[in-house]
Design a protein around this motif. Structure first.
Motif, PDB file in Angstrom:
ATOM      1  N   GLN A 113       6.123  -0.857  -8.971  1.00  0.00           N
ATOM      2  CA  GLN A 113       6.805   0.433  -9.141  1.00  0.00           C
ATOM      3  C   GLN A 113       6.823   1.232  -7.838  1.00  0.00           C
ATOM      4  O   GLN A 113       7.828   1.833  -7.480  1.00  0.00           O
ATOM      5  CB  GLN A 113       6.143   1.264 -10.261  1.00  0.00           C
ATOM      6  CG  GLN A 113       6.366   0.693 -11.657  1.00  0.00           C
ATOM      7  CD  GLN A 113       7.820   0.280 -11.926  1.00  0.00           C
ATOM      8  OE1 GLN A 113       8.766   0.995 -11.584  1.00  0.00           O
ATOM      9  NE2 GLN A 113       8.014  -0.897 -12.507  1.00  0.00           N
ATOM     10  N   ARG A 114       5.685   1.244  -7.114  1.00  0.00           N
ATOM     11  CA  ARG A 114       5.642   1.976  -5.841  1.00  0.00           C
ATOM     12  C   ARG A 114       6.601   1.330  -4.835  1.00  0.00           C
ATOM     13  O   ARG A 114       7.310   2.015  -4.108  1.00  0.00           O
ATOM     14  CB  ARG A 114       4.212   1.998  -5.291  1.00  0.00           C
ATOM     15  CG  ARG A 114       3.295   2.964  -6.030  1.00  0.00           C
ATOM     16  CD  ARG A 114       1.982   3.212  -5.287  1.00  0.00           C
ATOM     17  NE  ARG A 114       1.004   2.154  -5.431  1.00  0.00           N
ATOM     18  CZ  ARG A 114       0.771   1.185  -4.539  1.00  0.00           C
ATOM     19  NH1 ARG A 114       1.464   1.134  -3.416  1.00  0.00           N
ATOM     20  NH2 ARG A 114      -0.139   0.264  -4.760  1.00  0.00           N
ATOM     21  N   GLN A 162      10.212   2.102  -5.636  1.00  0.00           N
ATOM     22  CA  GLN A 162      10.508   3.499  -5.295  1.00  0.00           C
ATOM     23  C   GLN A 162      10.724   3.637  -3.785  1.00  0.00           C
ATOM     24  O   GLN A 162      11.633   4.329  -3.326  1.00  0.00           O
ATOM     25  CB  GLN A 162       9.330   4.359  -5.745  1.00  0.00           C
ATOM     26  CG  GLN A 162       9.659   5.839  -5.832  1.00  0.00           C
ATOM     27  CD  GLN A 162       8.409   6.682  -6.105  1.00  0.00           C
ATOM     28  OE1 GLN A 162       7.398   6.181  -6.617  1.00  0.00           O
ATOM     29  NE2 GLN A 162       8.499   7.957  -5.766  1.00  0.00           N
ATOM     30  N   TYR A 163       9.895   2.932  -3.022  1.00  0.00           N
ATOM     31  CA  TYR A 163      10.064   2.974  -1.563  1.00  0.00           C
ATOM     32  C   TYR A 163      11.410   2.361  -1.160  1.00  0.00           C
ATOM     33  O   TYR A 163      12.115   2.897  -0.305  1.00  0.00           O
ATOM     34  CB  TYR A 163       8.921   2.259  -0.833  1.00  0.00           C
ATOM     35  CG  TYR A 163       9.121   2.351   0.657  1.00  0.00           C
ATOM     36  CD1 TYR A 163       8.871   3.543   1.331  1.00  0.00           C
ATOM     37  CD2 TYR A 163       9.648   1.287   1.391  1.00  0.00           C
ATOM     38  CE1 TYR A 163       9.124   3.675   2.689  1.00  0.00           C
ATOM     39  CE2 TYR A 163       9.902   1.399   2.751  1.00  0.00           C
ATOM     40  CZ  TYR A 163       9.636   2.592   3.392  1.00  0.00           C
ATOM     41  OH  TYR A 163       9.905   2.727   4.734  1.00  0.00           O
ATOM     42  N   SER A 189       0.816  -1.227   0.000  1.00  0.00           N
ATOM     43  CA  SER A 189       0.000   0.000   0.000  1.00  0.00           C
ATOM     44  C   SER A 189       0.845   1.271   0.000  1.00  0.00           C
ATOM     45  O   SER A 189       0.309   2.374  -0.140  1.00  0.00           O
ATOM     46  CB  SER A 189      -0.926   0.008   1.220  1.00  0.00           C
ATOM     47  OG  SER A 189      -0.166  -0.062   2.413  1.00  0.00           O
ATOM     48  N   THR A 190       2.153   1.139   0.149  1.00  0.00           N
ATOM     49  CA  THR A 190       2.977   2.337   0.324  1.00  0.00           C
ATOM     50  C   THR A 190       2.944   3.253  -0.899  1.00  0.00           C
ATOM     51  O   THR A 190       2.772   2.809  -2.032  1.00  0.00           O
ATOM     52  CB  THR A 190       4.436   1.954   0.683  1.00  0.00           C
ATOM     53  OG1 THR A 190       5.082   3.123   1.216  1.00  0.00           O
ATOM     54  CG2 THR A 190       5.228   1.467  -0.525  1.00  0.00           C
ATOM     55  N   LEU A 191       3.075   4.544  -0.640  1.00  0.00           N
ATOM     56  CA  LEU A 191       3.109   5.603  -1.656  1.00  0.00           C
ATOM     57  C   LEU A 191       1.804   5.687  -2.470  1.00  0.00           C
ATOM     58  O   LEU A 191       1.811   6.128  -3.615  1.00  0.00           O
ATOM     59  CB  LEU A 191       4.316   5.437  -2.601  1.00  0.00           C
ATOM     60  CG  LEU A 191       5.701   5.339  -1.933  1.00  0.00           C
ATOM     61  CD1 LEU A 191       6.804   5.306  -2.985  1.00  0.00           C
ATOM     62  CD2 LEU A 191       5.951   6.472  -0.960  1.00  0.00           C
ATOM     63  N   SER A 192       0.700   5.248  -1.864  1.00  0.00           N
ATOM     64  CA  SER A 192      -0.593   5.319  -2.558  1.00  0.00           C
ATOM     65  C   SER A 192      -1.478   6.422  -1.978  1.00  0.00           C
ATOM     66  O   SER A 192      -2.667   6.479  -2.278  1.00  0.00           O
ATOM     67  CB  SER A 192      -1.319   3.975  -2.450  1.00  0.00           C
ATOM     68  OG  SER A 192      -1.730   3.746  -1.101  1.00  0.00           O
ATOM     69  N   ASP A 250       0.056   6.205   2.832  1.00  0.00           N
ATOM     70  CA  ASP A 250      -0.938   5.197   2.417  1.00  0.00           C
ATOM     71  C   ASP A 250      -2.265   5.473   3.121  1.00  0.00           C
ATOM     72  O   ASP A 250      -2.418   6.530   3.742  1.00  0.00           O
ATOM     73  CB  ASP A 250      -0.363   3.784   2.647  1.00  0.00           C
ATOM     74  CG  ASP A 250      -0.275   3.396   4.122  1.00  0.00           C
ATOM     75  OD1 ASP A 250      -0.713   4.185   4.982  1.00  0.00           O
ATOM     76  OD2 ASP A 250       0.222   2.297   4.405  1.00  0.00           O
ATOM     77  N   GLN A 260      -5.175   7.874  -3.047  1.00  0.00           N
ATOM     78  CA  GLN A 260      -5.843   7.014  -4.027  1.00  0.00           C
ATOM     79  C   GLN A 260      -6.846   6.109  -3.317  1.00  0.00           C
ATOM     80  O   GLN A 260      -6.402   5.304  -2.480  1.00  0.00           O
ATOM     81  CB  GLN A 260      -4.829   6.132  -4.769  1.00  0.00           C
ATOM     82  CG  GLN A 260      -3.799   6.905  -5.566  1.00  0.00           C
ATOM     83  CD  GLN A 260      -2.773   5.966  -6.204  1.00  0.00           C
ATOM     84  OE1 GLN A 260      -3.062   4.809  -6.497  1.00  0.00           O
ATOM     85  NE2 GLN A 260      -1.564   6.450  -6.400  1.00  0.00           N
ATOM     86  N   ALA A 306       1.769  -1.412 -10.943  1.00  0.00           N
ATOM     87  CA  ALA A 306       1.677  -0.244 -10.052  1.00  0.00           C
ATOM     88  C   ALA A 306       2.240  -0.582  -8.674  1.00  0.00           C
ATOM     89  O   ALA A 306       2.981   0.217  -8.078  1.00  0.00           O
ATOM     90  CB  ALA A 306       0.225   0.212  -9.942  1.00  0.00           C
TER      91      ALA A 306
END
Ligand code: FE2
Length: 422
Positions: A98-99, A102-103, A62-65, A313, A68, A95
């Motif tokens: 990629q998130r 990035q984390y 769920s990180t960097l969401s 998140d 959304q 998705a």
């Protein structure tokens, strides 16, 4: 010729002027004043060199969401779970990957080299599981990602919950998770703990459950978790995460409970950044802090770690992969202000979570992996105070991240031209 030599290092245990020699990805020598030719030589100049940070509790699916499809207005755990439920049908493999990647970039730059991430196993497609197994493989050269099969919607409450979790384990997920306080009743929660611990014993797995993450003083699942751990002989292999209800429990009951937890050698993870914001939301004033009883659990001999839990998140609107931020918050919320207690807060983001994850070769000693972090701090207490810059990060002796020394220019009459905060 050594691969790496770090000189004039201060170690977390207080030893100074130490040299750390590295060859073939492992530490070969830790001694005072050693000089030898090496491909990379670093003068630590008296600054702290630590083994890497370890995050014992995270949610990488769920990180960097954040945002959304919307933000959590009430700030509660339950609205976060509902919001994650709204986001889930729109998730794609790419998705999530990629998130997560990035984390991991941010995490490595912050000196993190091992993360235990829960992965939601509720949906029969197991899309997040597939995605994070993919990520685990991709980041393996620079980060140990340990995955926990986490039945977000309950193993008994959600149709097919237990089957989905078992399939996630079959696919290669490392640890058995759970969420007893989200099952329909206290009895069903206890039943879920029993089933999941038996499953872990059968398969030779570790356990890490979200447990009693509420302000309910009568939530009793950690008692069941300690009992099942002891009954099944899983000592030292089971962790209770959050345990926030312990904050609100009766003191007499807790005095019995902690002895049972110690008997089972239960691991404990507190998530101070998240629980200081999620808990106490039904209180007016005074508002409970909601973090579990960290100093008391440590004094009882339990291994306690601070986790980051969430970054941007449905449950948390902050964070950047910095375990020193988690330690800083834990220190404050737990009023852990003595020198010894502040040192324990540093252990709670390094050696303690390394033990809970069962990491092999962790530490600064001959034979350990050459996984090292040079911090812009003179000791662990300063590292927490400053959320110190990570000047250098090495994985198996190879540099994987760097950051310049933070210096602020000053333009003050009669004062020096700069300040470094050390
Ligand atoms: Fe969590």
């Amino acid at each position: 010729m050594l691969d790496l030599l770090i000189t004039h290092a201060t170690l977390p245990d207080g030893r100074q002027n130490m040299s750390i020699a590295v060859q073939g990805g492992r530490i070969t020598e830790v001694t005072e004043g050693l000089q030898a030719p090496a491909h990379e030589t670093v003068d630590a100049d008296g600054l702290l060199v630590s083994p890497p940070f370890v995050d014992a509790h995270f949610h990488m699916d769920s990180t960097l969401s954040y945002g959304q499809p919307r933000v959590n207005e009430s700030g509660t755990l339950l609205e976060g779970i509902a919001l994650w439920g709204e986001l889930k049908p729109t998730l794609t493999h790419d998705a999530i990957v990629q998130r997560a990647l990035q984390y991991c970039d941010m995490a490595v730059a912050r000196g993190l080299q091992a993360i235990r991430s829960h992965v939601d196993t509720s949906h029969p497609s197991l899309l997040p599981v597939e995605a994070l197994l993919d990520v685990k493989q991709r980041v393996a050269p620079y980060l140990d990602l340990q995955l926990v099969a986490f039945p977000q919607d309950g193993v008994l409450r959600a149709p097919g919950g237990l089957d989905n979790l078992k399939r996630a384990l079959d696919m290669g997920v490392d640890v058995v998770g759970g969420i007893p306080h989200f099952e329909r009743t206290m009895a069903q929660g206890a039943e879920s703990v029993k089933i999941l611990c038996e499953l872990a014993a059968e398969r030779g797995k570790r356990v890490d459950m979200h447990c009693d993450e509420s302000d309910d003083p009568h939530s009793r699942h950690v008692e069941t978790l300690a009992y099942e751990t002891q009954r099944l002989g899983l000592h030292g292999r089971v962790t209770g995460s959050h345990l926030t209800s312990m904050h609100s429990m009766d003191n007499y009951y807790v005095s019995k409970l902690m002895a049972l937890m110690a008997e089972a050698d239960l691991g404990v993870v507190a998530n101070p950044l998240i629980n200081i914001t999620l808990q106490g939301r039904h209180d007016t004033y005074p508002k409970r802090r909601g973090m579990t009883r960290v100093p008391e659990l440590m004094a009882a001999g339990l291994t306690v770690a601070f986790g980051h839990d969430c970054v941007l998140d449905p449950w948390y609107s902050g964070g950047s992969g910095d375990m020193l931020e988690a330690a800083h918050m834990g220190l404050h919320v737990g009023q852990m202000t003595s020198q010894a207690a502040m040192r324990q807060c540093f252990d709670a983001v390094t050696v303690n979570p390394a033990r809970l994850l069962g990491l092999e070769g962790y530490g600064i000693a001959p034979g350990c992996h050459a996984d090292l972090v040079l911090l812009h701090a003179r000791n662990p207490v300063d590292a927490i105070r400053l959320r110190a810059a990570r000047l250098g990060v090495w994985r198996r002796g190879q540099r994987v991240a760097s950051q310049p020394r933070p210096v602020a220019e000053l333009h003050l009459p009669g004062r020096p031209g700069s300040v470094s905060f050390l």
